[in-house]
Write a protein that holds these residues in place. Structure first.
Motif, short mmCIF file in Angstrom:
data_model
loop_
_atom_site.label_atom_id
_atom_site.label_comp_id
_atom_site.label_asym_id
_atom_site.label_seq_id
_atom_site.Cartn_x
_atom_site.Cartn_y
_atom_site.Cartn_z
N SER A 283 0.83 -1.21 0.00
CA SER A 283 0.00 0.00 0.00
C SER A 283 0.86 1.25 0.00
CB SER A 283 -0.93 0.00 1.22
OG SER A 283 -1.84 -1.08 1.16
N TRP A 284 1.94 1.25 0.80
CA TRP A 284 2.83 2.42 0.84
C TRP A 284 3.52 2.62 -0.51
CZ3 TRP A 284 5.42 0.24 5.85
CH2 TRP A 284 4.53 0.39 6.93
N ALA A 285 4.02 1.53 -1.07
CA ALA A 285 4.73 1.64 -2.34
C ALA A 285 3.78 2.09 -3.46
CB ALA A 285 5.37 0.29 -2.70
N TRP A 286 2.56 1.53 -3.46
CA TRP A 286 1.62 1.89 -4.52
C TRP A 286 1.16 3.34 -4.39
CZ3 TRP A 286 1.09 0.19 -9.06
CH2 TRP A 286 0.00 0.58 -9.85
N ASP A 287 0.94 3.81 -3.17
CA ASP A 287 0.59 5.21 -2.96
C ASP A 287 1.69 6.13 -3.47
OD1 ASP A 287 -1.83 4.54 -1.86
OD2 ASP A 287 -1.21 4.84 0.23
N GLU A 288 2.94 5.73 -3.23
CA GLU A 288 4.07 6.52 -3.72
C GLU A 288 4.11 6.50 -5.25
OE1 GLU A 288 8.98 6.53 -3.52
OE2 GLU A 288 7.83 5.33 -2.08
N TYR A 289 3.84 5.36 -5.83
CA TYR A 289 3.83 5.26 -7.30
C TYR A 289 2.72 6.13 -7.90
CZ TYR A 289 3.63 3.30 -12.00
OH TYR A 289 3.61 3.14 -13.37
N ARG A 290 1.54 6.08 -7.32
CA ARG A 290 0.43 6.89 -7.80
C ARG A 290 0.74 8.38 -7.68
NH1 ARG A 290 -4.38 6.47 -4.75
NH2 ARG A 290 -5.40 7.51 -6.51
N SER A 291 1.34 8.77 -6.56
CA SER A 291 1.68 10.18 -6.37
C SER A 291 2.70 10.64 -7.39
CB SER A 291 2.23 10.40 -4.96
OG SER A 291 1.26 10.09 -3.99
N GLY A 292 3.71 9.82 -7.65
CA GLY A 292 4.72 10.18 -8.63
C GLY A 292 4.17 10.26 -10.03
N THR A 293 3.25 9.35 -10.38
CA THR A 293 2.65 9.36 -11.71
C THR A 293 1.75 10.58 -11.91
OG1 THR A 293 2.68 6.94 -11.73
CG2 THR A 293 1.28 8.02 -13.34
N GLU A 294 1.00 10.93 -10.85
CA GLU A 294 0.13 12.09 -10.94
C GLU A 294 0.94 13.36 -11.09
OE1 GLU A 294 -2.16 11.87 -7.43
OE2 GLU A 294 -3.37 10.15 -8.09
N LEU A 295 2.06 13.45 -10.33
CA LEU A 295 2.91 14.65 -10.44
C LEU A 295 3.50 14.74 -11.84
CD1 LEU A 295 4.42 17.04 -9.23
CD2 LEU A 295 6.16 15.45 -8.40
N SER A 296 3.93 13.61 -12.38
CA SER A 296 4.50 13.61 -13.73
C SER A 296 3.46 14.06 -14.75
CB SER A 296 5.03 12.21 -14.08
OG SER A 296 5.52 12.17 -15.40
N GLY A 297 2.22 13.62 -14.58
CA GLY A 297 1.17 14.03 -15.49
C GLY A 297 0.88 15.51 -15.43
N ARG A 298 0.87 16.06 -14.23
CA ARG A 298 0.62 17.49 -14.07
C ARG A 298 1.76 18.30 -14.69
NH1 ARG A 298 -1.16 15.94 -8.83
NH2 ARG A 298 0.80 16.63 -7.90
N GLN A 299 2.99 17.81 -14.56
CA GLN A 299 4.12 18.51 -15.12
C GLN A 299 4.06 18.52 -16.65
OE1 GLN A 299 7.33 16.36 -13.27
NE2 GLN A 299 7.55 17.83 -11.62
N ARG A 300 3.59 17.41 -17.26
CA ARG A 300 3.48 17.35 -18.71
C ARG A 300 2.42 18.32 -19.22
NH1 ARG A 300 4.03 11.71 -17.85
NH2 ARG A 300 1.79 11.45 -17.99
N CYS A 301 1.37 18.53 -18.40
CA CYS A 301 0.29 19.41 -18.82
C CYS A 301 0.60 20.88 -18.59
CB CYS A 301 -1.01 19.04 -18.08
SG CYS A 301 -1.66 17.42 -18.52
N ALA A 302 1.62 21.16 -17.77
CA ALA A 302 1.91 22.54 -17.40
C ALA A 302 2.55 23.28 -18.58
CB ALA A 302 2.86 22.56 -16.22
#
Length: 302
Positions: A283-302
């Protein structure tokens, strides 16, 4: 007792060839305890502390994969300070080892050579698909860490071989490590568990400690989770994991264990604890993966 102190690596290999029963010593955090309590009385000690190359680490590439080569005498403290970002799971495990004094002296190679089922460094290395480099005057060889451990405190090392280094692929996704002991610090593990997500190859790695005669991976759990993530498209579009997935992962991890009853805990407790640790670390690892993926997506859209 004879005391050999080679000045270089080739001299150390010659000494081991001439004295195959010699006990290597680097940090001494295991060997000196055994000597002080008279649990072992080797005829010869082979001091490796003067060999500079054993205390070095470097970045390299193996089969196209960025890898860190860690000399056998690199202490835990440096793993934490210098490789915490590149090898987060191993650094987490290193932080749980003994006291600051032990972490300054104790070495990764010594931990591996002792081959204790409870060695804290073993699970994250297994989860990362690490390889161990052995050398003798006859030459060198590298084998998967999973093949290195052959029994309780037994390894595949020949009598004339020494551990030269450990090769650990750089982390490409979140890694987690958890340990249960009879107290919070300076304790031998009741059980440990490590998990590593490998998004580039859509894989999962695991490592169990103090739960079988040797450190081992939960292969069935790895295959189940990798398949579940791929089937649901979770690698590319990560969403919260269903409780059924984390629960099944925990069950399969617990099933991979073969624990015993001893003074630190019962087999039943270890099995239950691994089930819980597996669910939590995933759960900890997957939450970290989701957070990193979401941040990467926001950066691509910026």
């Amino acid at each position: 007792m004879d005391f050999l102190r080679p000045a270089g690596w080739s001299e150390a290999l010659e000494a081991k060839a001439n004295h195959p029963d010699a006990t290597p010593i680097a940090g001494g955090t295991d060997v000196m305890v055994e000597l002080n309590f008279d649990h072992r009385r080797p005829e010869t000690l082979l001091d490796l502390t003067r060999i500079e190359q054993l205390r070095e680490w470097s970045r390299t590439e193996r089969n196209g994969v960025p890898t860190v080569r860690i000399g056998a005498a690199v202490p835990y403290a440096r793993l934490i300070e210098e490789l915490g970002t590149t090898l987060p799971g191993l650094a987490m495990a290193a932080r749980t080892v003994g006291s600051p004094q032990i972490r300054n002296r104790g070495t990764l190679g010594g931990n591996l050579a002792s081959a204790s089922p409870a060695g804290d460094g073993h699970p994250p290395l297994l989860a990362s698909n690490a390889e161990i480099e052995l050398e003798s005057v006859r030459g060198s060889r590298t084998l998967p860490l999973a093949d290195f451990f052959t029994g309780v405190k037994r390894t595949d090392m020949a009598p004339d071989e020494l551990i030269a280094a450990v090769h650990v692929p750089e982390g490409t996704g979140p890694q987690q490590f958890s340990k249960i002991g009879t107290r919070n610090a300076m304790v031998i593990a009741v059980c440990t568990f490590a998990v590593a997500l490998h998004p580039r190859r859509r894989g999962v790695g695991t490592g169990l400690g103090s739960a079988a005669p040797t450190p081992r991976s939960a292969t069935e759990a790895e295959e189940f989770l990798a398949g579940a993530l791929a089937e649901d498209g979770q690698w590319d579009d990560p969403r919260p994991l269903p409780a059924s997935v984390t629960e099944r992962f925990g069950e399969l991890v617990a099933r991979a264990a073969a624990p015993i009853d001893d003074v630190r805990g019962t087999a039943g407790y270890r099995t239950h604890a691994l089930h819980v640790l597996a669910r939590r670390t995933l759960s900890w690892a997957w939450d970290e993966y989701r957070s990193g993926t979401e941040l990467s997506g926001r950066q691509r859209c910026a």
